[in-house]
Write a protein that holds these residues in place. Structure first.
Motif, short mmCIF file in Angstrom:
data_model
loop_
_atom_site.label_atom_id
_atom_site.label_comp_id
_atom_site.label_asym_id
_atom_site.label_seq_id
_atom_site.Cartn_x
_atom_site.Cartn_y
_atom_site.Cartn_z
N VAL A 1 0.95 -1.11 -0.16
CA VAL A 1 -0.20 -0.51 -0.13
C VAL A 1 1.11 0.96 0.33
O VAL A 1 1.92 1.76 0.65
N VAL A 2 0.56 2.00 -0.74
CA VAL A 2 1.24 3.67 -0.98
C VAL A 2 0.35 4.74 -0.77
O VAL A 2 -0.45 4.40 -1.61
N GLU B 1 -10.25 9.01 3.43
CA GLU B 1 -9.90 8.98 4.91
C GLU B 1 -9.43 7.56 5.40
O GLU B 1 -9.35 6.54 3.97
N PRO B 2 -8.28 7.61 6.63
CA PRO B 2 -7.74 6.17 6.56
C PRO B 2 -8.50 4.89 6.84
O PRO B 2 -8.58 4.36 6.55
N GLU B 3 -10.04 5.14 6.99
CA GLU B 3 -10.95 3.75 7.53
C GLU B 3 -11.28 3.60 5.38
O GLU B 3 -12.04 2.06 5.76
N GLU B 4 -11.94 4.58 4.93
CA GLU B 4 -11.92 3.82 3.82
C GLU B 4 -10.86 3.15 2.79
O GLU B 4 -10.85 2.61 2.38
N LEU B 5 -8.95 3.39 2.66
CA LEU B 5 -8.58 3.10 2.78
C LEU B 5 -8.14 2.34 3.26
O LEU B 5 -7.64 0.57 2.63
N TYR B 6 -8.38 1.50 3.96
CA TYR B 6 -8.82 0.40 4.78
C TYR B 6 -9.81 0.05 4.93
O TYR B 6 -9.27 -1.81 4.78
N ILE C 1 -6.96 3.92 -5.85
CA ILE C 1 -8.03 4.86 -5.49
C ILE C 1 -7.66 6.31 -5.94
O ILE C 1 -6.88 7.41 -5.52
N PRO C 2 -8.54 6.86 -6.49
CA PRO C 2 -8.75 7.77 -7.06
C PRO C 2 -8.92 9.38 -5.46
O PRO C 2 -9.63 8.79 -4.43
N PRO C 3 -8.54 10.49 -5.61
CA PRO C 3 -8.45 11.33 -4.28
C PRO C 3 -9.23 11.22 -4.19
O PRO C 3 -10.67 12.04 -5.89
N ILE D 1 -1.05 -4.61 -5.23
CA ILE D 1 -0.60 -3.07 -4.79
C ILE D 1 -1.39 -2.17 -5.05
O ILE D 1 -2.17 -1.76 -6.07
N VAL D 2 -1.57 -1.58 -3.77
CA VAL D 2 -2.75 -0.51 -3.87
C VAL D 2 -2.30 0.95 -3.96
O VAL D 2 -1.28 0.85 -3.09
#
Length: 413
Positions: free
Chosen positions: A80-81, A162-167, A143-145, A112-113
Protein backbone atom coordinates in the motif's frame (compact mmCIF):
# COMPACT_ATOMS: atom_id res chain seq x y z
CA UNK A 1 -2.68 -12.08 9.48
CA UNK A 2 -1.19 -10.58 6.33
CA UNK A 3 2.28 -9.21 5.61
CA UNK A 4 1.78 -5.61 4.47
CA UNK A 5 4.35 -3.15 3.17
CA UNK A 6 3.11 0.38 3.80
CA UNK A 7 4.90 2.86 1.56
CA UNK A 8 4.67 6.51 2.54
CA UNK A 9 5.25 9.28 0.02
CA UNK A 10 6.52 12.79 0.76
CA UNK A 11 3.26 14.73 1.07
CA UNK A 12 1.48 16.58 3.84
CA UNK A 13 -1.15 13.81 3.94
CA UNK A 14 1.48 11.48 5.43
CA UNK A 15 0.16 12.37 8.88
CA UNK A 16 -3.13 10.60 8.05
CA UNK A 17 -1.27 7.41 7.16
CA UNK A 18 -0.27 6.96 10.80
CA UNK A 19 -3.95 6.22 11.49
CA UNK A 20 -4.04 3.74 8.60
CA UNK A 21 -0.99 1.99 10.09
CA UNK A 22 -2.76 1.76 13.44
CA UNK A 23 -5.83 0.20 11.80
CA UNK A 24 -3.63 -2.44 10.17
CA UNK A 25 -1.70 -3.32 13.32
CA UNK A 26 -4.79 -3.41 15.53
CA UNK A 27 -6.28 -5.93 13.10
CA UNK A 28 -3.26 -8.18 13.64
CA UNK A 29 -1.40 -7.54 10.39
CA UNK A 30 2.40 -7.55 10.21
CA UNK A 31 3.27 -4.13 8.76
CA UNK A 32 6.63 -2.88 7.50
CA UNK A 33 6.70 0.86 6.85
CA UNK A 34 8.87 2.00 3.93
CA UNK A 35 8.84 5.79 3.63
CA UNK A 36 10.60 7.86 1.03
CA UNK A 37 13.33 10.17 2.28
CA UNK A 38 11.08 13.19 1.76
CA UNK A 39 8.24 11.53 3.71
CA UNK A 40 10.38 11.70 6.84
CA UNK A 41 10.27 15.51 6.64
CA UNK A 42 6.53 15.26 7.36
CA UNK A 43 6.41 12.33 9.82
CA UNK A 44 9.65 11.12 11.37
CA UNK A 45 11.00 7.58 11.61
CA UNK A 46 10.33 7.29 15.39
CA UNK A 47 6.58 7.59 14.76
CA UNK A 48 6.56 4.82 12.15
CA UNK A 49 8.80 2.59 14.25
CA UNK A 50 6.70 3.06 17.39
CA UNK A 51 3.44 2.30 15.62
CA UNK A 52 4.73 -0.65 13.56
CA UNK A 53 7.17 -2.11 16.08
CA UNK A 54 9.79 -2.37 13.35
CA UNK A 55 12.81 -0.32 12.25
CA UNK A 56 12.35 2.00 9.29
CA UNK A 57 14.70 2.51 6.37
CA UNK A 58 14.50 4.42 3.10
CA UNK A 59 17.55 3.22 1.15
CA UNK A 60 18.82 -0.09 -0.22
CA UNK A 61 22.13 0.08 1.67
CA UNK A 62 20.88 -0.61 5.19
CA UNK A 63 20.93 -4.31 6.23
CA UNK A 64 22.25 -5.25 2.79
CA UNK A 65 22.86 -8.83 3.92
CA UNK A 66 19.06 -9.29 4.18
CA UNK A 67 18.54 -7.97 0.61
CA UNK A 68 15.51 -5.89 1.68
CA UNK A 69 14.94 -4.35 -1.74
CA UNK A 70 13.98 -7.81 -3.04
CA UNK A 71 12.80 -9.62 0.09
CA UNK A 72 10.13 -7.11 1.15
CA UNK A 73 8.32 -7.13 -2.17
CA UNK A 74 8.55 -10.88 -2.74
CA UNK A 75 7.22 -11.82 0.71
CA UNK A 76 4.42 -9.22 0.99
CA UNK A 77 0.73 -10.10 0.72
CA UNK A 78 -0.13 -6.48 -0.03
CA UNK A 79 1.75 -3.27 -0.81
CA UNK A 80 0.00 0.00 0.00
CA UNK A 81 1.39 3.41 -0.95
CA UNK A 82 -0.20 6.45 0.71
CA UNK A 83 0.11 9.25 -0.03
CA UNK A 84 1.30 8.53 -3.56
CA UNK A 85 2.70 11.86 -4.72
CA UNK A 86 2.92 12.96 -8.35
CA UNK A 87 6.67 12.26 -8.25
CA UNK A 88 6.18 8.79 -6.78
CA UNK A 89 3.50 7.91 -9.35
CA UNK A 90 5.85 9.00 -12.13
CA UNK A 91 8.75 6.96 -10.81
CA UNK A 92 6.56 3.88 -10.34
CA UNK A 93 5.06 4.19 -13.82
CA UNK A 94 8.51 4.40 -15.41
CA UNK A 95 10.04 1.58 -13.37
CA UNK A 96 12.66 3.71 -11.62
CA UNK A 97 14.34 2.20 -8.57
CA UNK A 98 16.21 4.96 -6.76
CA UNK A 99 15.17 4.09 -3.21
CA UNK A 100 13.83 1.19 -1.16
CA UNK A 101 10.14 1.87 -1.86
CA UNK A 102 10.46 1.96 -5.65
CA UNK A 103 12.53 -1.24 -5.50
CA UNK A 104 9.74 -2.88 -3.50
CA UNK A 105 7.20 -1.82 -6.13
CA UNK A 106 9.27 -3.56 -8.82
CA UNK A 107 9.76 -6.80 -6.88
CA UNK A 108 6.25 -7.14 -5.42
CA UNK A 109 4.27 -10.14 -6.62
CA UNK A 110 1.11 -9.27 -4.74
CA UNK A 111 -1.70 -6.71 -5.10
CA UNK A 112 -0.53 -3.09 -5.01
CA UNK A 113 -2.73 -0.21 -3.86
CA UNK A 114 -1.70 3.39 -4.51
CA UNK A 115 -3.64 6.31 -3.02
CA UNK A 116 -2.61 9.57 -4.75
CA UNK A 117 -2.74 12.85 -2.86
CA UNK A 118 -1.57 16.20 -4.23
CA UNK A 119 -2.82 19.60 -5.31
CA UNK A 120 -5.61 19.61 -7.89
CA UNK A 121 -3.44 21.07 -10.65
CA UNK A 122 -0.89 18.30 -10.19
CA UNK A 123 -3.53 15.57 -10.12
CA UNK A 124 -5.24 16.87 -13.27
CA UNK A 125 -2.00 17.38 -15.23
CA UNK A 126 -1.86 15.14 -18.33
CA UNK A 127 1.46 13.66 -17.20
CA UNK A 128 -0.01 12.48 -13.90
CA UNK A 129 -3.13 11.12 -15.58
CA UNK A 130 -0.97 9.25 -18.11
CA UNK A 131 1.07 7.73 -15.27
CA UNK A 132 -2.10 6.65 -13.45
CA UNK A 133 -3.41 5.08 -16.65
CA UNK A 134 -0.14 3.18 -17.12
CA UNK A 135 -0.20 1.86 -13.56
CA UNK A 136 -3.85 0.89 -13.80
CA UNK A 137 -3.25 -1.02 -17.03
CA UNK A 138 -0.56 -3.00 -15.22
CA UNK A 139 -3.06 -3.98 -12.51
CA UNK A 140 -2.11 -1.49 -9.82
CA UNK A 141 -5.21 -0.49 -7.87
CA UNK A 142 -5.14 3.32 -7.93
CA UNK A 143 -7.68 4.86 -5.56
CA UNK A 144 -8.73 8.26 -6.93
CA UNK A 145 -8.28 11.12 -4.46
CA UNK A 146 -11.22 12.68 -2.68
CA UNK A 147 -12.33 16.27 -3.13
CA UNK A 148 -12.00 18.66 -0.22
CA UNK A 149 -9.71 21.02 1.64
CA UNK A 150 -6.07 20.77 0.57
CA UNK A 151 -2.96 22.51 1.87
CA UNK A 152 -3.58 26.18 2.58
CA UNK A 153 -6.83 27.62 1.28
CA UNK A 154 -7.07 25.37 -1.76
CA UNK A 155 -10.06 23.07 -2.25
CA UNK A 156 -10.64 20.44 -4.94
CA UNK A 157 -9.79 16.87 -5.98
CA UNK A 158 -6.46 15.72 -4.60
CA UNK A 159 -7.23 14.98 -0.96
CA UNK A 160 -6.18 11.62 0.48
CA UNK A 161 -9.27 9.49 1.29
CA UNK A 162 -9.85 8.90 4.99
CA UNK A 163 -7.82 6.08 6.59
CA UNK A 164 -10.97 4.05 7.28
CA UNK A 165 -11.87 4.08 3.57
CA UNK A 166 -8.38 3.00 2.53
CA UNK A 167 -8.39 0.30 5.19
CA UNK A 168 -11.73 -1.08 3.94
CA UNK A 169 -10.42 -1.33 0.36
CA UNK A 170 -7.27 -3.10 1.52
CA UNK A 171 -9.14 -5.56 3.71
CA UNK A 172 -11.41 -6.57 0.84
CA UNK A 173 -8.44 -6.95 -1.46
CA UNK A 174 -6.72 -9.16 1.12
CA UNK A 175 -9.89 -11.20 1.57
CA UNK A 176 -10.02 -11.86 -2.16
CA UNK A 177 -6.38 -12.83 -2.51
CA UNK A 178 -5.67 -14.39 0.86
CA UNK A 179 -5.53 -17.98 -0.42
CA UNK A 180 -3.25 -17.33 -3.37
CA UNK A 181 -1.66 -13.87 -3.65
CA UNK A 182 -1.62 -12.73 -7.26
CA UNK A 183 0.73 -10.45 -9.08
CA UNK A 184 -0.59 -6.93 -9.41
CA UNK A 185 -1.32 -7.44 -13.08
CA UNK A 186 -3.38 -10.54 -12.27
CA UNK A 187 -6.19 -8.91 -10.31
CA UNK A 188 -9.24 -10.58 -11.85
CA UNK A 189 -10.97 -7.37 -12.93
CA UNK A 190 -7.87 -5.30 -13.69
CA UNK A 191 -8.39 -3.26 -16.84
CA UNK A 192 -12.15 -3.85 -16.81
CA UNK A 193 -14.68 -1.01 -16.75
CA UNK A 194 -17.73 -1.76 -14.63
CA UNK A 195 -21.07 0.04 -14.17
CA UNK A 196 -23.23 -0.71 -11.13
CA UNK A 197 -26.62 0.78 -10.28
CA UNK A 198 -27.78 0.95 -6.67
CA UNK A 199 -30.50 2.32 -4.43
CA UNK A 200 -34.16 2.96 -5.12
CA UNK A 201 -35.63 5.45 -7.56
CA UNK A 202 -38.16 8.07 -6.49
CA UNK A 203 -40.91 9.35 -8.77
CA UNK A 204 -42.15 12.80 -7.65
CA UNK A 205 -45.86 13.48 -7.25
CA UNK A 206 -45.53 17.07 -6.10
CA UNK A 207 -42.78 19.14 -4.38
CA UNK A 208 -43.05 17.13 -1.13
CA UNK A 209 -44.24 13.62 -2.11
CA UNK A 210 -42.90 10.79 -4.23
CA UNK A 211 -43.49 7.15 -5.08
CA UNK A 212 -40.52 5.07 -3.93
CA UNK A 213 -39.36 1.82 -2.39
CA UNK A 214 -37.39 0.56 0.61
CA UNK A 215 -34.08 -0.15 -1.13
CA UNK A 216 -31.11 1.05 0.92
CA UNK A 217 -28.49 0.67 -1.83
CA UNK A 218 -26.28 -1.50 0.39
CA UNK A 219 -26.05 -4.37 -2.08
CA UNK A 220 -25.15 -2.14 -5.02
CA UNK A 221 -22.52 -0.30 -2.99
CA UNK A 222 -21.04 -3.64 -1.90
CA UNK A 223 -20.89 -4.76 -5.54
CA UNK A 224 -19.04 -1.57 -6.44
CA UNK A 225 -16.58 -1.93 -3.55
CA UNK A 226 -15.75 -5.56 -4.33
CA UNK A 227 -15.30 -4.79 -8.03
CA UNK A 228 -12.91 -1.95 -7.17
CA UNK A 229 -10.97 -4.23 -4.82
CA UNK A 230 -10.57 -6.70 -7.69
CA UNK A 231 -9.00 -4.03 -9.87
CA UNK A 232 -11.94 -2.70 -11.89
CA UNK A 233 -12.63 0.90 -12.83
CA UNK A 234 -16.09 1.38 -11.35
CA UNK A 235 -18.92 3.82 -12.06
CA UNK A 236 -21.70 3.62 -9.45
CA UNK A 237 -25.04 5.13 -10.47
CA UNK A 238 -26.67 5.68 -7.07
CA UNK A 239 -30.35 6.46 -6.65
CA UNK A 240 -31.26 8.24 -3.42
CA UNK A 241 -28.71 6.57 -1.15
CA UNK A 242 -27.15 8.17 1.92
CA UNK A 243 -24.29 5.66 2.02
CA UNK A 244 -20.73 7.07 1.80
CA UNK A 245 -19.06 6.87 -1.59
CA UNK A 246 -16.78 3.81 -1.79
CA UNK A 247 -13.10 4.68 -2.10
CA UNK A 248 -11.87 4.49 -5.66
CA UNK A 249 -15.38 4.50 -7.16
CA UNK A 250 -16.92 7.25 -9.28
CA UNK A 251 -20.46 7.94 -8.02
CA UNK A 252 -23.16 9.42 -10.27
CA UNK A 253 -26.18 10.46 -8.14
CA UNK A 254 -29.67 10.21 -9.66
CA UNK A 255 -33.25 10.38 -8.40
CA UNK A 256 -35.79 9.05 -10.90
CA UNK A 257 -35.98 6.00 -13.15
CA UNK A 258 -35.53 8.15 -16.25
CA UNK A 259 -32.41 9.78 -14.77
CA UNK A 260 -31.03 6.37 -13.86
CA UNK A 261 -31.71 5.06 -17.37
CA UNK A 262 -29.87 7.99 -18.92
CA UNK A 263 -26.86 7.71 -16.58
CA UNK A 264 -26.52 3.92 -16.93
CA UNK A 265 -26.94 3.98 -20.72
CA UNK A 266 -24.29 6.67 -21.03
CA UNK A 267 -21.81 4.87 -18.75
CA UNK A 268 -22.45 1.49 -20.39
CA UNK A 269 -21.23 2.57 -23.83
CA UNK A 270 -17.65 1.51 -23.14
CA UNK A 271 -18.24 -0.83 -20.20
CA UNK A 272 -17.25 -4.48 -19.91
CA UNK A 273 -19.90 -5.26 -17.31
CA UNK A 274 -23.18 -3.62 -16.25
CA UNK A 275 -24.84 -4.74 -13.01
CA UNK A 276 -28.40 -3.47 -12.48
CA UNK A 277 -28.80 -3.77 -8.70
CA UNK A 278 -30.99 -0.68 -8.26
CA UNK A 279 -34.66 -1.05 -7.37
CA UNK A 280 -36.27 0.83 -10.25
CA UNK A 281 -39.89 1.97 -9.98
CA UNK A 282 -42.11 0.23 -12.51
CA UNK A 283 -44.44 3.23 -12.73
CA UNK A 284 -44.35 7.00 -12.33
CA UNK A 285 -47.09 9.63 -12.04
CA UNK A 286 -48.35 10.71 -15.47
CA UNK A 287 -48.43 14.32 -14.25
CA UNK A 288 -46.21 16.20 -11.82
CA UNK A 289 -48.03 18.86 -9.80
CA UNK A 290 -46.01 22.03 -9.14
CA UNK A 291 -47.75 22.74 -5.83
CA UNK A 292 -48.51 20.49 -2.89
CA UNK A 293 -51.60 18.33 -3.45
CA UNK A 294 -54.14 19.40 -0.83
CA UNK A 295 -56.66 17.32 1.07
CA UNK A 296 -60.25 17.73 -0.03
CA UNK A 297 -62.31 20.22 2.00
CA UNK A 298 -65.58 19.31 0.31
CA UNK A 299 -68.09 19.02 3.19
CA UNK A 300 -70.21 16.73 1.04
CA UNK A 301 -67.36 14.24 0.67
CA UNK A 302 -64.82 14.59 3.51
CA UNK A 303 -63.09 11.33 2.56
CA UNK A 304 -62.40 12.34 -1.04
CA UNK A 305 -58.88 11.59 -2.31
CA UNK A 306 -57.20 12.48 -5.59
CA UNK A 307 -56.86 9.89 -8.33
CA UNK A 308 -53.25 9.57 -9.49
CA UNK A 309 -52.72 8.28 -13.00
CA UNK A 310 -49.57 6.23 -13.51
CA UNK A 311 -47.52 5.49 -16.61
CA UNK A 312 -44.99 2.72 -17.08
CA UNK A 313 -41.28 3.43 -16.69
CA UNK A 314 -38.87 1.99 -19.28
CA UNK A 315 -37.44 -1.47 -18.63
CA UNK A 316 -33.80 -0.44 -18.28
CA UNK A 317 -32.39 -3.97 -18.06
CA UNK A 318 -34.25 -5.12 -21.18
CA UNK A 319 -33.14 -1.95 -22.95
CA UNK A 320 -29.48 -2.66 -22.20
CA UNK A 321 -29.85 -6.17 -23.63
CA UNK A 322 -31.64 -4.81 -26.72
CA UNK A 323 -29.00 -2.14 -27.33
CA UNK A 324 -26.20 -4.70 -27.01
CA UNK A 325 -27.67 -6.80 -29.78
CA UNK A 326 -25.49 -9.73 -30.80
CA UNK A 327 -22.35 -8.31 -29.22
CA UNK A 328 -20.72 -10.11 -26.30
CA UNK A 329 -19.99 -6.88 -24.42
CA UNK A 330 -21.01 -5.71 -21.98
CA UNK A 331 -21.83 -8.64 -19.73
CA UNK A 332 -25.21 -7.73 -18.26
CA UNK A 333 -26.35 -8.74 -14.77
CA UNK A 334 -29.88 -8.18 -13.54
CA UNK A 335 -31.35 -8.28 -10.03
CA UNK A 336 -34.87 -9.44 -9.23
CA UNK A 337 -36.60 -9.19 -5.85
CA UNK A 338 -39.00 -12.12 -5.69
CA UNK A 339 -41.42 -13.86 -3.33
CA UNK A 340 -42.98 -17.22 -3.94
CA UNK A 341 -46.74 -17.38 -4.48
CA UNK A 342 -49.48 -19.74 -5.66
CA UNK A 343 -48.21 -19.58 -9.23
CA UNK A 344 -44.62 -20.58 -8.50
CA UNK A 345 -41.56 -20.49 -6.26
CA UNK A 346 -38.92 -17.78 -6.05
CA UNK A 347 -36.77 -19.76 -8.50
CA UNK A 348 -39.68 -20.34 -10.88
CA UNK A 349 -40.32 -16.61 -11.13
CA UNK A 350 -36.58 -15.93 -11.40
CA UNK A 351 -36.11 -18.34 -14.33
CA UNK A 352 -39.06 -16.82 -16.16
CA UNK A 353 -37.64 -13.34 -15.68
CA UNK A 354 -34.16 -14.41 -16.85
CA UNK A 355 -35.64 -15.60 -20.15
CA UNK A 356 -37.78 -12.48 -20.58
CA UNK A 357 -35.00 -10.02 -19.78
CA UNK A 358 -32.25 -11.77 -21.73
CA UNK A 359 -29.46 -10.78 -19.31
CA UNK A 360 -26.39 -13.00 -18.92
CA UNK A 361 -26.97 -13.44 -15.19
CA UNK A 362 -29.94 -12.82 -12.93
CA UNK A 363 -29.46 -12.50 -9.18
CA UNK A 364 -32.75 -13.44 -7.51
CA UNK A 365 -33.26 -11.86 -4.08
CA UNK A 366 -35.59 -13.54 -1.63
CA UNK A 367 -37.63 -10.69 -0.16
CA UNK A 368 -40.48 -10.35 2.26
CA UNK A 369 -41.28 -8.96 5.68
CA UNK A 370 -38.04 -8.10 7.52
CA UNK A 371 -35.95 -9.55 4.68
CA UNK A 372 -33.39 -7.90 2.38
CA UNK A 373 -34.43 -4.22 2.32
CA UNK A 374 -32.08 -2.32 4.62
CA UNK A 375 -30.69 -5.50 6.19
CA UNK A 376 -26.98 -6.31 6.26
CA UNK A 377 -27.39 -9.79 4.82
CA UNK A 378 -29.66 -11.61 2.40
CA UNK A 379 -30.19 -14.82 0.45
CA UNK A 380 -29.82 -14.91 -3.33
CA UNK A 381 -29.82 -17.39 -6.19
CA UNK A 382 -27.58 -16.65 -9.19
CA UNK A 383 -28.99 -17.88 -12.49
CA UNK A 384 -27.08 -17.98 -15.77
CA UNK A 385 -28.60 -17.73 -19.24
CA UNK A 386 -28.71 -21.12 -20.95
CA UNK A 387 -27.74 -23.08 -17.86
CA UNK A 388 -29.79 -25.01 -15.32
CA UNK A 389 -27.12 -24.60 -12.65
CA UNK A 390 -28.00 -22.33 -9.71
CA UNK A 391 -25.51 -20.74 -7.32
CA UNK A 392 -27.20 -20.40 -3.93
CA UNK A 393 -25.71 -17.82 -1.57
CA UNK A 394 -26.77 -17.03 1.96
CA UNK A 395 -27.93 -16.03 4.30
CA UNK A 396 -24.75 -14.03 3.79
CA UNK A 397 -23.42 -10.50 4.06
CA UNK A 398 -23.88 -8.07 1.17
CA UNK A 399 -20.14 -8.28 0.47
CA UNK A 400 -20.20 -12.09 0.39
CA UNK A 401 -23.08 -11.90 -2.07
CA UNK A 402 -21.15 -9.35 -4.13
CA UNK A 403 -18.10 -11.63 -4.20
CA UNK A 404 -20.24 -14.52 -5.47
CA UNK A 405 -21.76 -12.33 -8.19
CA UNK A 406 -18.34 -11.19 -9.41
CA UNK A 407 -17.08 -14.78 -9.36
CA UNK A 408 -19.93 -15.64 -11.72
CA UNK A 409 -19.21 -12.63 -13.92
CA UNK A 410 -15.51 -13.54 -14.11
CA UNK A 411 -16.42 -17.00 -15.43
CA UNK A 412 -18.21 -15.30 -18.33
CA UNK A 413 -15.39 -12.80 -18.92
Amino acid sequence: MARIVLGVGGGIAAYKVASLLRLFTESGHDVTVVPTESALHFVGAPTWEALSGKPVQTDVWTSVHEVPHVRLGKTADLVVVAPATADLLARAAHGLAGDLLTNVLLTARCPIVMAPAMHTEMWEHPATQANVETLTERGVHVIPPASGRLTGADTGPGRLPEPEELYAVCERLLAHGASQPAAAGELPLAGRRVVVSAGGTREPLDPVRFLGNRSSGKQGFALAEVAAARGAEVVLVAANSSLPAPAGVKVVPVETALELESAVTDAARDADVVVMAAAVADFRPATYVDTKIKKSHDPGDPDAAPTIELVRNPDILAGLVRDRGDEANPVIVGFAAETGDASGSVLDHGRDKLVRKGSDLLVVNEVGVDRTFGADDNTVHILRQGSSHVVDVGPATKHDVAAAVWDAVQEIL
